[in-house]
Design a protein around this motif. Structure first.
Motif, PDB file in Angstrom:
ATOM      1  N   UNK A  35       0.817  -1.086  -0.057  1.00 49.87           N
ATOM      2  CA  UNK A  35      -0.144  -0.080  -0.050  1.00 49.87           C
ATOM      3  C   UNK A  35       0.797   1.308  -0.081  1.00 49.87           C
ATOM      4  N   UNK A  36       0.352   2.445  -0.592  1.00 47.57           N
ATOM      5  CA  UNK A  36       0.848   3.576  -0.428  1.00 47.57           C
ATOM      6  C   UNK A  36      -0.056   4.416   0.553  1.00 47.57           C
ATOM      7  N   UNK A  37       0.565   5.243   1.255  1.00 48.17           N
ATOM      8  CA  UNK A  37      -0.218   5.863   2.408  1.00 48.17           C
ATOM      9  C   UNK A  37       0.592   7.454   2.328  1.00 48.17           C
ATOM     10  N   UNK A  38       0.005   8.546   2.634  1.00 50.43           N
ATOM     11  CA  UNK A  38       0.490   9.786   2.777  1.00 50.43           C
ATOM     12  C   UNK A  38       0.415  10.497   4.052  1.00 50.43           C
ATOM     13  N   UNK A  39       0.929  11.314   4.286  1.00 48.73           N
ATOM     14  CA  UNK A  39       0.925  12.047   5.734  1.00 48.73           C
ATOM     15  C   UNK A  39       1.443  13.557   5.476  1.00 48.73           C
ATOM     16  N   UNK A  40       0.415  14.505   5.664  1.00 45.81           N
ATOM     17  CA  UNK A  40       0.557  15.983   5.561  1.00 45.81           C
ATOM     18  C   UNK A  40       0.852  16.627   6.765  1.00 45.81           C
ATOM     19  N   UNK A  60      -8.027   1.826  -4.268  1.00 44.30           N
ATOM     20  CA  UNK A  60      -7.661   3.322  -4.311  1.00 44.30           C
ATOM     21  C   UNK A  60      -8.579   4.183  -3.447  1.00 44.30           C
ATOM     22  N   UNK A  61      -8.098   5.192  -2.973  1.00 42.43           N
ATOM     23  CA  UNK A  61      -8.760   6.250  -2.108  1.00 42.43           C
ATOM     24  C   UNK A  61      -9.514   7.055  -3.358  1.00 42.43           C
ATOM     25  N   UNK A  62     -10.625   7.580  -2.812  1.00 45.61           N
ATOM     26  CA  UNK A  62     -11.374   8.392  -3.775  1.00 45.61           C
ATOM     27  C   UNK A  62     -10.631   9.605  -4.336  1.00 45.61           C
ATOM     28  N   UNK A  63      -9.692   9.918  -3.549  1.00 40.53           N
ATOM     29  CA  UNK A  63      -8.717  11.190  -3.915  1.00 40.53           C
ATOM     30  C   UNK A  63      -7.751  10.714  -5.158  1.00 40.53           C
ATOM     31  N   UNK A  90      -2.134  17.299  -2.716  1.00 42.49           N
ATOM     32  CA  UNK A  90      -1.304  16.164  -2.670  1.00 42.49           C
ATOM     33  C   UNK A  90       0.015  15.952  -2.020  1.00 42.49           C
ATOM     34  N   UNK A  91       0.499  17.225  -1.793  1.00 42.79           N
ATOM     35  CA  UNK A  91       1.736  17.418  -1.016  1.00 42.79           C
ATOM     36  C   UNK A  91       1.597  16.656   0.518  1.00 42.79           C
ATOM     37  N   UNK A  92       2.533  15.895   0.433  1.00 45.15           N
ATOM     38  CA  UNK A  92       2.563  15.101   1.767  1.00 45.15           C
ATOM     39  C   UNK A  92       3.947  14.279   1.581  1.00 45.15           C
ATOM     40  N   UNK A  93       4.469  13.694   2.664  1.00 45.73           N
ATOM     41  CA  UNK A  93       5.115  12.598   2.809  1.00 45.73           C
ATOM     42  C   UNK A  93       4.444  11.353   2.568  1.00 45.73           C
ATOM     43  N   UNK A  94       5.160  10.492   1.289  1.00 42.72           N
ATOM     44  CA  UNK A  94       4.442   9.411   0.696  1.00 42.72           C
ATOM     45  C   UNK A  94       5.142   8.044   1.387  1.00 42.72           C
ATOM     46  N   UNK A  95       4.556   7.001   1.951  1.00 44.12           N
ATOM     47  CA  UNK A  95       5.061   6.181   2.550  1.00 44.12           C
ATOM     48  C   UNK A  95       4.629   4.696   1.742  1.00 44.12           C
ATOM     49  N   UNK A  96       5.463   3.597   1.720  1.00 39.81           N
ATOM     50  CA  UNK A  96       4.794   2.273   1.032  1.00 39.81           C
ATOM     51  C   UNK A  96       4.903   1.470   2.503  1.00 39.81           C
ATOM     52  N   UNK A  97       4.119   0.266   2.136  1.00 42.34           N
ATOM     53  CA  UNK A  97       3.983  -0.361   3.575  1.00 42.34           C
ATOM     54  C   UNK A  97       3.424  -1.623   3.026  1.00 42.34           C
ATOM     55  N   UNK A  98       3.803  -2.899   3.566  1.00 49.55           N
ATOM     56  CA  UNK A  98       3.247  -4.401   3.384  1.00 49.55           C
ATOM     57  C   UNK A  98       2.195  -4.836   4.311  1.00 49.55           C
ATOM     58  N   UNK A  99       1.191  -5.108   3.685  1.00 48.00           N
ATOM     59  CA  UNK A  99      -0.153  -5.406   4.641  1.00 48.00           C
ATOM     60  C   UNK A  99      -1.157  -6.119   3.866  1.00 48.00           C
ATOM     61  N   UNK A 100      -2.412  -5.967   4.431  1.00 46.14           N
ATOM     62  CA  UNK A 100      -3.478  -6.867   3.845  1.00 46.14           C
ATOM     63  C   UNK A 100      -4.142  -5.949   2.593  1.00 46.14           C
ATOM     64  N   UNK A 101      -3.677  -4.844   2.072  1.00 45.65           N
ATOM     65  CA  UNK A 101      -4.216  -4.308   1.052  1.00 45.65           C
ATOM     66  C   UNK A 101      -5.475  -3.150   1.326  1.00 45.65           C
ATOM     67  N   UNK A 102      -6.052  -3.551   2.320  1.00 44.30           N
ATOM     68  CA  UNK A 102      -7.124  -2.498   2.681  1.00 44.30           C
ATOM     69  C   UNK A 102      -6.446  -1.103   2.950  1.00 44.30           C
ATOM     70  N   UNK A 114       9.659   6.871   3.890  1.00 47.60           N
ATOM     71  CA  UNK A 114       8.868   7.759   3.334  1.00 47.60           C
ATOM     72  C   UNK A 114       9.724   8.552   2.122  1.00 47.60           C
ATOM     73  N   UNK A 115       8.944   9.307   1.358  1.00 48.63           N
ATOM     74  CA  UNK A 115       9.509  10.131   0.364  1.00 48.63           C
ATOM     75  C   UNK A 115       8.757  11.525   0.063  1.00 48.63           C
ATOM     76  N   UNK A 116       9.278  12.781   0.061  1.00 47.41           N
ATOM     77  CA  UNK A 116       8.544  13.905   0.202  1.00 47.41           C
ATOM     78  C   UNK A 116       8.170  14.167  -1.203  1.00 47.41           C
ATOM     79  N   UNK A 117       6.591  14.656  -1.422  1.00 48.82           N
ATOM     80  CA  UNK A 117       6.123  15.117  -2.644  1.00 48.82           C
ATOM     81  C   UNK A 117       5.546  16.333  -2.392  1.00 48.82           C
ATOM     82  N   UNK A 118       5.977  17.364  -2.960  1.00 53.63           N
ATOM     83  CA  UNK A 118       5.584  18.837  -2.899  1.00 53.63           C
ATOM     84  C   UNK A 118       5.044  19.186  -4.409  1.00 53.63           C
ATOM     85  N   UNK A 119       3.754  19.752  -4.219  1.00 51.41           N
ATOM     86  CA  UNK A 119       3.257  20.408  -5.475  1.00 51.41           C
ATOM     87  C   UNK A 119       2.878  21.975  -5.403  1.00 51.41           C
TER      88      UNK A 119
END
Length: 121
Positions: A35-40, A60-63, A90-102, A114-119
């Motif tokens: 999964x990909x998650x993000x945190x602003x 996918x998230x609706x966004x 969409x600006x946030x730190x993006x993280x990938x993770x291993x899990x159940x896909x929910x 994490x990797x920073x994305x700045x728009x």
């Protein structure tokens, strides 16, 4: 031990694109989704997208729907997040993770740094 390393973040103008990569190394768990998650700043970590181990199921998230595409290359043990038509929100730190896909971050046990994305607008 599983190690996940994200890359591909950066600064992009609104309307632009980025492709994030998540490379796994060490002991990898077949059968787990990625999964990909993000945190602003000041916000909770939120779900963006997930892909099953085999790559056939995505979530996918609706966004993210219609703008982001998640995919994986198991030969390279890498998962990608193609992000198009980026907006400042969409600006946030993006993280990938291993899990159940929910969409719940509590169902993921292994996280990258994490990797920073700045728009910019």
């Amino acid at each position: 031990q599983v190690k996940l390393v994200e890359s591909g973040g950066g600064l992009v103008q609104a309307g632009g694109s980025l492709r994030l990569s998540c490379a796994a190394s060490g002991r990898t768990f077949s059968g787990l989704a990625t999964g990909w998650f993000r945190q602003a700043p000041g916000k909770v970590r939120e779900f963006v997208a997930a892909v099953s181990w085999g790559g056939s199921d995505t979530n996918y998230a609706d966004s993210a729907k219609g703008r982001f595409t998640i995919s994986r290359d198991n030969a390279k043990v890498t998962v990608y997040l193609q992000m198009n038509n980026l907006i400042p929100e969409d600006t946030a730190v993006y993280y990938c993770a291993l899990g159940d896909g929910t969409s719940s971050p509590w169902e993921y046990n292994y996280w990258g740094q994490g990797t920073q994305v700045t728009v910019s607008s």
